[in-house]
Motif scaffolding. Structure first.
Motif, PDB file in Angstrom:
ATOM      1  N   LYS A  50       1.294  -0.877  -0.126  1.00  0.00           N
ATOM      2  CA  LYS A  50      -0.137   0.027  -0.035  1.00  0.00           C
ATOM      3  C   LYS A  50       0.871   1.493   0.362  1.00  0.00           C
ATOM      4  O   LYS A  50       0.485   2.420  -0.332  1.00  0.00           O
ATOM      5  CB  LYS A  50      -1.387  -0.129   0.815  1.00  0.00           C
ATOM      6  N   THR A  51       2.074   1.245   0.128  1.00  0.00           N
ATOM      7  CA  THR A  51       2.993   2.263   0.562  1.00  0.00           C
ATOM      8  C   THR A  51       3.892   2.269  -1.172  1.00  0.00           C
ATOM      9  O   THR A  51       3.408   3.431  -1.556  1.00  0.00           O
ATOM     10  CB  THR A  51       3.598   1.826   1.201  1.00  0.00           C
ATOM     11  N   LYS A  53       3.515  -0.009  -4.258  1.00  0.00           N
ATOM     12  CA  LYS A  53       2.324   0.253  -5.080  1.00  0.00           C
ATOM     13  C   LYS A  53       3.053  -0.276  -6.097  1.00  0.00           C
ATOM     14  O   LYS A  53       2.925   0.567  -7.254  1.00  0.00           O
ATOM     15  CB  LYS A  53       1.391   1.176  -6.012  1.00  0.00           C
ATOM     16  N   ALA A 287      -0.091  17.389  -5.614  1.00  0.00           N
ATOM     17  CA  ALA A 287       1.250  16.643  -6.034  1.00  0.00           C
ATOM     18  C   ALA A 287       1.586  16.608  -4.738  1.00  0.00           C
ATOM     19  O   ALA A 287       2.392  15.879  -4.197  1.00  0.00           O
ATOM     20  CB  ALA A 287       2.264  18.059  -6.117  1.00  0.00           C
ATOM     21  N   ASP A 338       2.545   7.564   1.885  1.00  0.00           N
ATOM     22  CA  ASP A 338       1.271   6.081   1.315  1.00  0.00           C
ATOM     23  C   ASP A 338       0.556   7.137   0.301  1.00  0.00           C
ATOM     24  O   ASP A 338       0.401   7.254  -0.645  1.00  0.00           O
ATOM     25  CB  ASP A 338       0.638   5.481   1.835  1.00  0.00           C
ATOM     26  N   PRO A 339      -0.182   8.184   0.852  1.00  0.00           N
ATOM     27  CA  PRO A 339      -0.887   8.652   0.023  1.00  0.00           C
ATOM     28  C   PRO A 339      -0.404   9.936  -1.709  1.00  0.00           C
ATOM     29  O   PRO A 339      -0.867   9.631  -2.339  1.00  0.00           O
ATOM     30  CB  PRO A 339      -2.058   9.579   0.561  1.00  0.00           C
ATOM     31  N   ASP A 342       0.846   7.517  -4.370  1.00  0.00           N
ATOM     32  CA  ASP A 342      -0.513   7.469  -5.045  1.00  0.00           C
ATOM     33  C   ASP A 342      -0.937   8.762  -5.847  1.00  0.00           C
ATOM     34  O   ASP A 342      -2.076   8.423  -6.907  1.00  0.00           O
ATOM     35  CB  ASP A 342      -1.589   6.842  -4.337  1.00  0.00           C
ATOM     36  N   ARG A 343      -0.006   9.341  -6.073  1.00  0.00           N
ATOM     37  CA  ARG A 343      -0.298  10.466  -6.931  1.00  0.00           C
ATOM     38  C   ARG A 343       0.876  11.369  -8.282  1.00  0.00           C
ATOM     39  O   ARG A 343      -0.199  11.621  -9.316  1.00  0.00           O
ATOM     40  CB  ARG A 343       0.327  12.655  -6.648  1.00  0.00           C
ATOM     41  N   TYR A 344       1.321  10.087  -8.002  1.00  0.00           N
ATOM     42  CA  TYR A 344       1.917   9.617  -9.315  1.00  0.00           C
ATOM     43  C   TYR A 344       2.511   8.270  -9.898  1.00  0.00           C
ATOM     44  O   TYR A 344       2.064   7.484  -9.634  1.00  0.00           O
ATOM     45  CB  TYR A 344       3.736  10.085  -8.316  1.00  0.00           C
ATOM     46  N   ARG A 364      -0.687   2.112  -8.705  1.00  0.00           N
ATOM     47  CA  ARG A 364      -0.968   3.785  -8.301  1.00  0.00           C
ATOM     48  C   ARG A 364      -2.737   3.936  -8.836  1.00  0.00           C
ATOM     49  O   ARG A 364      -3.408   3.299  -9.878  1.00  0.00           O
ATOM     50  CB  ARG A 364      -0.261   5.573  -9.143  1.00  0.00           C
ATOM     51  N   GLY A 365      -4.013   4.347  -7.967  1.00  0.00           N
ATOM     52  CA  GLY A 365      -4.910   4.623  -8.186  1.00  0.00           C
ATOM     53  C   GLY A 365      -5.919   2.972  -8.240  1.00  0.00           C
ATOM     54  O   GLY A 365      -6.984   2.790  -8.066  1.00  0.00           O
ATOM     55  N   ALA A 366      -4.778   2.227  -7.707  1.00  0.00           N
ATOM     56  CA  ALA A 366      -5.621   1.115  -8.002  1.00  0.00           C
ATOM     57  C   ALA A 366      -6.245   0.317  -6.830  1.00  0.00           C
ATOM     58  O   ALA A 366      -5.923  -0.514  -5.562  1.00  0.00           O
ATOM     59  CB  ALA A 366      -4.631  -0.664  -8.175  1.00  0.00           C
TER      60      ALA A 366
ATOM     61  N   TYR B   2      -6.670   2.998 -14.476  1.00  0.00           N
ATOM     62  CA  TYR B   2      -7.084   1.922 -14.071  1.00  0.00           C
ATOM     63  C   TYR B   2      -8.559   1.207 -15.073  1.00  0.00           C
ATOM     64  O   TYR B   2      -9.009   1.875 -15.935  1.00  0.00           O
ATOM     65  CB  TYR B   2      -7.517   1.591 -12.398  1.00  0.00           C
ATOM     66  N   LYS B 286      -6.735   8.218   0.377  1.00  0.00           N
ATOM     67  CA  LYS B 286      -6.425   7.543  -1.526  1.00  0.00           C
ATOM     68  C   LYS B 286      -7.597   7.661  -2.229  1.00  0.00           C
ATOM     69  O   LYS B 286      -7.674   8.670  -3.311  1.00  0.00           O
ATOM     70  CB  LYS B 286      -6.264   6.332  -1.474  1.00  0.00           C
ATOM     71  N   GLU B 311      -7.025   4.034   3.369  1.00  0.00           N
ATOM     72  CA  GLU B 311      -7.675   2.781   2.717  1.00  0.00           C
ATOM     73  C   GLU B 311      -9.405   2.839   3.209  1.00  0.00           C
ATOM     74  O   GLU B 311     -10.170   2.660   2.355  1.00  0.00           O
ATOM     75  CB  GLU B 311      -6.910   1.707   2.288  1.00  0.00           C
ATOM     76  N   ARG B 364      -6.466  13.505 -14.922  1.00  0.00           N
ATOM     77  CA  ARG B 364      -5.597  12.594 -13.990  1.00  0.00           C
ATOM     78  C   ARG B 364      -4.651  13.026 -13.897  1.00  0.00           C
ATOM     79  O   ARG B 364      -3.723  11.902 -14.588  1.00  0.00           O
ATOM     80  CB  ARG B 364      -6.687  11.558 -13.900  1.00  0.00           C
ATOM     81  N   MET B 367      -0.122  16.603 -13.804  1.00  0.00           N
ATOM     82  CA  MET B 367       0.255  17.783 -13.034  1.00  0.00           C
ATOM     83  C   MET B 367       1.741  18.800 -13.746  1.00  0.00           C
ATOM     84  O   MET B 367       2.170  19.315 -13.299  1.00  0.00           O
ATOM     85  CB  MET B 367       0.839  17.316 -11.535  1.00  0.00           C
TER      86      MET B 367
END
Lengths: 368, 368
Positions: A50-51, A53, A287, A338-339, A342-344, A364-366, B2, B286, B311, B364, B367
């Motif tokens: 989760k960190t 990904k 970001a 972690d989050p 998830d932005r990249y 990412r985004g999963a 995704y 997230k 999550e 999405r 950036m």
């Protein structure tokens, strides 16, 4: 997936921003340190994806002895399994039939376990496993102080474990006992007390389960803030550490901070210098995750990240600090790793001032 | 990108979660309302794509009279231009040569304007426009109270506008005068005072520019919280509204709230029901931006979204409220729409209880 912000060989100042930077020396040192600490303590490591990904990071962890990976989401499990990770624990409840069907399908190409905290959940997993013709290990999640999911330790846990063990397509996988709240308690005394209590509850459940004939293949928990405590209890046999690979500003506020180096950064660019006390960078709250506080400015004395709007970060300069120039690069330490990851779409791995590699952040985004 | 969480025709309860839901009736009503309000006030609308990040939404706005789109990032401009949007204003400074080269290249397929607040920035834009053989309109950003980027209104603005107008490959595009801080001021009195002040400063600059022979093709600003105020000033000729298409919990806290319907939701699923007072859903930080407060639970009396972890979302149930069941769906109103949209690859458009369409959130994560 958006285009990569760099190419291997490029000097850092040419990386397009905002970009997620991985200091490879620091990152590898973190991988090594956790591997040795766990080996010394005699516990397994099952790092949390989760960190990061990323199947790439997962394989680097497993090359150093990690037994597999944890995930929170079915979609993360899919991306890891498709990326060659052979042993995955969903350290979380999954209750929807459509998601369980996906997870059961994955069990054909990887070992896949998951958690439950409700009889209806167990029945749904059994139905999905039966439909797919697979056998799934199911752990019972217990609430050892995080007050989120999980059963209160006691007879209900025994009943649910029995239900799992007697389900034809399930096996009892052990206990999920993560004390999430303890990770960011600021003093060692607080963390020690929380984990002592979690371990006491968990240990008693392991014993009670044994008396009804159920062994716990996995007794899992721990995070980057407390792993040494869980490792020393003799109760936990798997550490589900995630953030140790990267670290972040919030973990840096623990006393003492976890024994890892900051390896994760967001590289930003100064896009406006409205006056001598202010510079604006191109990395705001899209970001950088700000849920655990604002980012820190890395190695720029007197410069503070003072505010985030959607696409802008406002830096303030203390009197006497050297001015920031238009188009200058500024490295930021994310408040919460972690989050932010998830932005990249890409990790930009750097060493000795140059880009060494690009790794896709495949999950990412999963979130599904 | 995704996999989509739904297919057209599916009932809402079958959508995989978390999912970003667009109530199409409410969304279309919002588009219509803004179009009529602007028409009545005699101002143009150039909606901000930083909110929706979608050429599909952009085209629906333009079909109702919007003159083009605003963006904050070069990558957003690229994705809109590649998606057929013919007129794009980067309402932001761009200073890096590599980004400016990308923007200048885009000017071959769309009208592309951008902002500057520094002579070095203007020179960098001129160099990029010259290299690409294009002509770029450049607006001067002025600080009308947002205290972020932009020049303080005064002689520096005139000097920068002159520098733009005398640059061979640039044209003076007007003034960017966005009062971001006013958007979420809670009372109408506060917002009225902020925009009166912004309009006064902006109007004076327009006059001063005219005296040196420079007209302002665009005098741009306004957001969803204040657009009616800017529209009424006679100073602004373009409204850069973004959030009105979706709305969010934070805009809902304005008095009075903007005259739009909530059209954007995150659909979540109950994954754990640890006790009668708590339910845990599969949408945490997230899945939902929490920078402007936690999400609200939609149309479930007595149920509150009380806490977000990465999550998980923790719902609390007031005594007497009807219990939540495992695998039940819960609709959430995001605290802040723009960064929440940026977490998803797909809009799931719903009408009359069914999925009507899926639209990709093409920009999405764009950036850079």
């Amino acid at each position: 997936m958006y285009r990569p912000p760099a190419e291997p060989g490029m000097p850092i100042d040419e990386i397009d921003t905002p970009a997620l930077i991985l200091d490879l020396d620091a990152f590898e040192a973190n991988l090594d340190h956790m591997a040795s600490a766990a080996k010394a303590a005699g516990v397994r490591v099952r790092p949390h994806a989760k960190t990061h990904k990323s199947p790439v990071v997962a394989h680097l962890q497993m090359a150093r002895g990690a037994v597999g990976q944890c995930v929170q989401k079915v979609a993360e499990a899919e991306i890891l399994a498709w990326g060659g990770v052979p042993d995955i624990l969903v350290s979380n409840e999954v209750v929807s039939p459509a998601k369980l069907a996906r997870l059961a399908a994955l069990a054909r190409i990887a070992r896949v376990a998951l958690c439950a905290d409700h009889a209806l959940g167990v029945d749904a997993i059994e139905a999905a496993a039966q439909d797919a013709g697979v056998r799934l290990p199911v752990l019972v999640e217990i609430d050892v102080g995080a007050a989120r999911c999980g059963l209160v330790p006691g007879p209900e846990v025994l009943a649910l474990a029995r239900r799992i063990a007697s389900s034809r397509h399930l096996s009892f996988g052990g206990l999920q006992a993560y004390q999430g709240r303890a990770q960011h308690q600021r003093t060692l005394d607080e963390r020690t007390a929380s984990i002592a209590s979690a371990a006491e509850m968990t240990g008693r459940m392991v014993e009670d389960l044994r008396t009804i004939g159920l062994d716990c293949p996995i007794v899992g928990g721990a995070g980057t803030g407390t792993f040494a405590l869980e490792a020393a209890t003799g109760v936990f046999n798997e550490l589900q550490v995630g953030s140790y690979v990267f670290m972040d500003a919030d973990y840096g506020r623990n006393h003492p901070a976890p024994p890892f180096r900051q390896s994760l950064f967001v590289l930003s660019t100064v896009m406006s210098t409205p006056n001598a006390e202010v510079a604006v960078v191109d990395a705001g709250l899209k970001a950088l995750a700000v849920d655990s506080g604002l980012p820190l400015v890395w190695q720029r004395e007197g410069v503070t990240y003072a505010g985030a709007s959607d696409e802008h970060g406002k830096l303030t300069l203390a009197p006497g600090s050297s001015p920031l120039k238009l188009d200058e690069r500024v490295m930021l330490v994310p408040g919460h790793c972690d989050p932010t990851v998830d932005r990249y779409d890409w990790y930009v791995g750097v060493r000795n001032g140059r880009v060494e590699c690009l790794w896709p952040i495949s999950a990412r985004g999963a979130m599904n």
